[in-house]
Design a protein around this motif. Sequence first.
Motif, PDB file in Angstrom:
ATOM      1  N   ILE A   1       0.837  -1.202   0.000  1.00 33.84           N
ATOM      2  CA  ILE A   1       0.000   0.000   0.000  1.00 33.84           C
ATOM      3  C   ILE A   1       0.872   1.251   0.000  1.00 33.84           C
ATOM      4  O   ILE A   1       1.598   1.535   0.956  1.00 33.84           O
ATOM      5  CB  ILE A   1      -0.946   0.017   1.209  1.00 33.84           C
ATOM      6  N   GLY A   2       0.813   1.992  -1.098  1.00 28.57           N
ATOM      7  CA  GLY A   2       1.527   3.256  -1.209  1.00 28.57           C
ATOM      8  C   GLY A   2       0.598   4.410  -0.886  1.00 28.57           C
ATOM      9  O   GLY A   2      -0.568   4.416  -1.306  1.00 28.57           O
ATOM     10  N   VAL A   3       1.098   5.380  -0.123  1.00 29.00           N
ATOM     11  CA  VAL A   3       0.263   6.488   0.346  1.00 29.00           C
ATOM     12  C   VAL A   3       0.771   7.810  -0.226  1.00 29.00           C
ATOM     13  O   VAL A   3       1.904   8.221   0.035  1.00 29.00           O
ATOM     14  CB  VAL A   3       0.241   6.549   1.887  1.00 29.00           C
ATOM     15  N   GLU A   4      -0.060   8.453  -1.025  1.00 27.99           N
ATOM     16  CA  GLU A   4       0.295   9.722  -1.654  1.00 27.99           C
ATOM     17  C   GLU A   4      -0.382  10.901  -0.951  1.00 27.99           C
ATOM     18  O   GLU A   4      -1.438  10.740  -0.329  1.00 27.99           O
ATOM     19  CB  GLU A   4      -0.178   9.743  -3.111  1.00 27.99           C
ATOM     20  N   PRO A   5       0.195  12.114  -1.093  1.00 34.52           N
ATOM     21  CA  PRO A   5      -0.516  13.304  -0.626  1.00 34.52           C
ATOM     22  C   PRO A   5      -1.720  13.554  -1.539  1.00 34.52           C
ATOM     23  O   PRO A   5      -1.617  13.395  -2.759  1.00 34.52           O
ATOM     24  CB  PRO A   5       0.511  14.430  -0.787  1.00 34.52           C
ATOM     25  N   ALA A   6      -2.844  13.946  -0.956  1.00 31.26           N
ATOM     26  CA  ALA A   6      -4.031  14.229  -1.768  1.00 31.26           C
ATOM     27  C   ALA A   6      -3.757  15.340  -2.786  1.00 31.26           C
ATOM     28  O   ALA A   6      -4.336  15.351  -3.869  1.00 31.26           O
ATOM     29  CB  ALA A   6      -5.203  14.611  -0.862  1.00 31.26           C
ATOM     30  N   GLY A   7      -2.836  16.244  -2.459  1.00 32.68           N
ATOM     31  CA  GLY A   7      -2.533  17.364  -3.350  1.00 32.68           C
ATOM     32  C   GLY A   7      -1.399  17.107  -4.323  1.00 32.68           C
ATOM     33  O   GLY A   7      -0.990  18.014  -5.049  1.00 32.68           O
ATOM     34  N   ALA A   8      -0.870  15.868  -4.325  1.00 35.19           N
ATOM     35  CA  ALA A   8       0.196  15.519  -5.276  1.00 35.19           C
ATOM     36  C   ALA A   8       0.086  14.027  -5.591  1.00 35.19           C
ATOM     37  O   ALA A   8       1.044  13.272  -5.448  1.00 35.19           O
ATOM     38  CB  ALA A   8       1.561  15.854  -4.692  1.00 35.19           C
ATOM     39  N   ALA A   9      -1.103  13.634  -6.040  1.00 35.41           N
ATOM     40  CA  ALA A   9      -1.406  12.211  -6.227  1.00 35.41           C
ATOM     41  C   ALA A   9      -1.182  11.795  -7.679  1.00 35.41           C
ATOM     42  O   ALA A   9      -2.126  11.680  -8.465  1.00 35.41           O
ATOM     43  CB  ALA A   9      -2.843  11.929  -5.782  1.00 35.41           C
ATOM     44  N   SER A  10       0.063  11.567  -8.043  1.00 30.99           N
ATOM     45  CA  SER A  10       0.404  11.227  -9.433  1.00 30.99           C
ATOM     46  C   SER A  10      -0.226   9.918  -9.878  1.00 30.99           C
ATOM     47  O   SER A  10      -0.622   9.773 -11.035  1.00 30.99           O
ATOM     48  CB  SER A  10       1.923  11.128  -9.587  1.00 30.99           C
ATOM     49  N   ILE A  11      -0.291   8.950  -8.977  1.00 33.70           N
ATOM     50  CA  ILE A  11      -0.799   7.627  -9.357  1.00 33.70           C
ATOM     51  C   ILE A  11      -2.310   7.647  -9.510  1.00 33.70           C
ATOM     52  O   ILE A  11      -2.854   7.121 -10.490  1.00 33.70           O
ATOM     53  CB  ILE A  11      -0.363   6.570  -8.331  1.00 33.70           C
TER      54      ILE A  11
ATOM     55  N   ALA B   1       7.824  18.251   1.793  1.00 27.25           N
ATOM     56  CA  ALA B   1       8.605  18.697   0.633  1.00 27.25           C
ATOM     57  C   ALA B   1       9.073  17.524  -0.224  1.00 27.25           C
ATOM     58  O   ALA B   1       9.172  17.632  -1.443  1.00 27.25           O
ATOM     59  CB  ALA B   1       9.800  19.517   1.101  1.00 27.25           C
ATOM     60  N   GLY B   2       9.361  16.387   0.401  1.00 24.51           N
ATOM     61  CA  GLY B   2       9.860  15.234  -0.333  1.00 24.51           C
ATOM     62  C   GLY B   2       8.831  14.543  -1.194  1.00 24.51           C
ATOM     63  O   GLY B   2       9.166  13.664  -1.994  1.00 24.51           O
ATOM     64  N   LEU B   3       7.555  14.904  -1.051  1.00 26.00           N
ATOM     65  CA  LEU B   3       6.480  14.265  -1.826  1.00 26.00           C
ATOM     66  C   LEU B   3       5.866  15.215  -2.848  1.00 26.00           C
ATOM     67  O   LEU B   3       4.932  14.840  -3.557  1.00 26.00           O
ATOM     68  CB  LEU B   3       5.379  13.741  -0.886  1.00 26.00           C
ATOM     69  N   ASP B   4       6.382  16.439  -2.931  1.00 30.37           N
ATOM     70  CA  ASP B   4       5.834  17.459  -3.836  1.00 30.37           C
ATOM     71  C   ASP B   4       6.372  17.263  -5.250  1.00 30.37           C
ATOM     72  O   ASP B   4       7.206  18.031  -5.723  1.00 30.37           O
ATOM     73  CB  ASP B   4       6.215  18.860  -3.324  1.00 30.37           C
ATOM     74  N   TYR B   5       5.905  16.226  -5.941  1.00 27.40           N
ATOM     75  CA  TYR B   5       6.443  15.889  -7.256  1.00 27.40           C
ATOM     76  C   TYR B   5       5.302  15.487  -8.182  1.00 27.40           C
ATOM     77  O   TYR B   5       4.358  14.813  -7.747  1.00 27.40           O
ATOM     78  CB  TYR B   5       7.463  14.741  -7.107  1.00 27.40           C
ATOM     79  N   GLN B   6       5.403  15.892  -9.458  1.00 22.58           N
ATOM     80  CA  GLN B   6       4.295  15.676 -10.399  1.00 22.58           C
ATOM     81  C   GLN B   6       4.277  14.294 -11.044  1.00 22.58           C
ATOM     82  O   GLN B   6       3.435  14.012 -11.882  1.00 22.58           O
ATOM     83  CB  GLN B   6       4.319  16.728 -11.516  1.00 22.58           C
ATOM     84  N   SER B   7       5.220  13.443 -10.687  1.00 23.81           N
ATOM     85  CA  SER B   7       5.223  12.100 -11.249  1.00 23.81           C
ATOM     86  C   SER B   7       5.604  11.096 -10.175  1.00 23.81           C
ATOM     87  O   SER B   7       5.667  11.441  -8.986  1.00 23.81           O
ATOM     88  CB  SER B   7       6.179  12.016 -12.452  1.00 23.81           C
ATOM     89  N   VAL B   8       5.867   9.865 -10.591  1.00 28.66           N
ATOM     90  CA  VAL B   8       6.180   8.793  -9.652  1.00 28.66           C
ATOM     91  C   VAL B   8       7.067   7.790 -10.378  1.00 28.66           C
ATOM     92  O   VAL B   8       7.052   7.710 -11.617  1.00 28.66           O
ATOM     93  CB  VAL B   8       4.878   8.132  -9.150  1.00 28.66           C
ATOM     94  N   GLY B   9       7.855   7.047  -9.626  1.00 31.89           N
ATOM     95  CA  GLY B   9       8.727   6.052 -10.232  1.00 31.89           C
ATOM     96  C   GLY B   9       7.964   5.028 -11.056  1.00 31.89           C
ATOM     97  O   GLY B   9       6.835   4.666 -10.720  1.00 31.89           O
ATOM     98  N   PRO B  10       8.562   4.540 -12.157  1.00 33.77           N
ATOM     99  CA  PRO B  10       7.868   3.598 -13.044  1.00 33.77           C
ATOM    100  C   PRO B  10       7.482   2.285 -12.381  1.00 33.77           C
ATOM    101  O   PRO B  10       6.498   1.667 -12.779  1.00 33.77           O
ATOM    102  CB  PRO B  10       8.871   3.378 -14.185  1.00 33.77           C
ATOM    103  N   LEU B  11       8.225   1.869 -11.353  1.00 32.52           N
ATOM    104  CA  LEU B  11       7.841   0.650 -10.630  1.00 32.52           C
ATOM    105  C   LEU B  11       6.453   0.799 -10.036  1.00 32.52           C
ATOM    106  O   LEU B  11       5.614  -0.109 -10.147  1.00 32.52           O
ATOM    107  CB  LEU B  11       8.854   0.346  -9.516  1.00 32.52           C
TER     108      LEU B  11
END
Length: 387
Positions: free
Chosen positions: A256-266, A297-307
């Motif tokens: 289970i991967g948990v993303e920020p609601a405001g930066a949910a690339s997946i 700050a470490g989760l503020d990204y518009q994409s996610v790793g391909p895995l």
Amino acid sequence: MSLVSVKDGYYGQFGGSFVPEDVQNVLNILAEQFKKYKDDPEFNEELSYYLKEYASRETPLYFAENLTKQLGGAKIYLKREDLNHTGSHKLNNVLGQILLAKRMGAKRVIAETGAGQHGVATATACAMFGMECTIYMGAKDTKRQALNVFRMELLGAKVVAVDKGNGLLKEAVDEAFADLVQNHENTFYLLGSAVGPTPYPEIVEHFQSVISKESRAQHLEKEGKLPTAVVAAVGGGSNAAGAFANYIGDESVRLIGVEPAGAASITKGVPAVLHGFKSLVLQDEEGNLLGTNSIAAGLDYQSVGPLHAYLHETGRGEYVTVTNEEVLEAFQILSKVEGIIPALESSHAVAHAIKLAPTLSPEDTIIVNISGRGDKDVEQVFEMLKK
């Protein structure tokens, strides 16, 4: 080592390399060196030495008895990556890559950082191995994580604040790649997350897989079985890649991967190319990148790793979101109940575990990856709670 098949740099349809030819030549050499050394006994003996003697591995798998009792339901275990030297999981990958850089004859190392933890880990390793170090960091993040900026400078690194665009992690990555294009002949780009053009996602996952290699053995020893679920925060995806790697083949274990609601690339992204690789990207119909909003700050990204894009597409991984308010609450709960102050990034995983545990039975177990400690975030949280 990844239990997902990576074919020609792709996880299913995600991954690949979309970079200028001169950079591709550098990446080809990196891929060759990684392939040569990742199973080399002498290389791994040296890496194991530094992981144990310098980074303080292995990290504990701690039974959070108080939190378990308070929530009811599943037993909660915390994988204590916050106890690594420099305070996060980042040093696992940095030590692996710095040993590659050393063997490749690099004298200069560059890196990108969001929360500053990868930057601190990179600056730490460069100080130890005597290498010149430049860290790119979004201008907004340098203000949010001023303490980590000072740490990097104290360790001898040059920190470049990037004020283009939104001044966040995406812009820091942009500048790091621009540096690599100009200086690829003498520079090693030590990428911190499981993103970027191949072979970086595979490299980062490989060196971070020590997390799940340990937690799997530790959980089997403590419980005599595999966990019900492994929960980890996802931005670019390095800590989650490491936390999941050695369970991917165990279909009974929920990832289970948990993303920020405001930066949910997946959950909100679409297939596209960013920073030289194909994955799920937050963009509009015209291809313009969308803004992100996360208190971490470490989760503020518009994409996610391909895995992670692949695990999502195949259904092997579950990806959920939590709000900034839920993260702040989790940050405080773990601090007060267990005496462990988690990083805001890690607090995303804690926030979901708090919701998940009561829905499961006492026979179930959850491993929560505490990817970093919260010292760097205390001042920021203090200001937010004051408001």
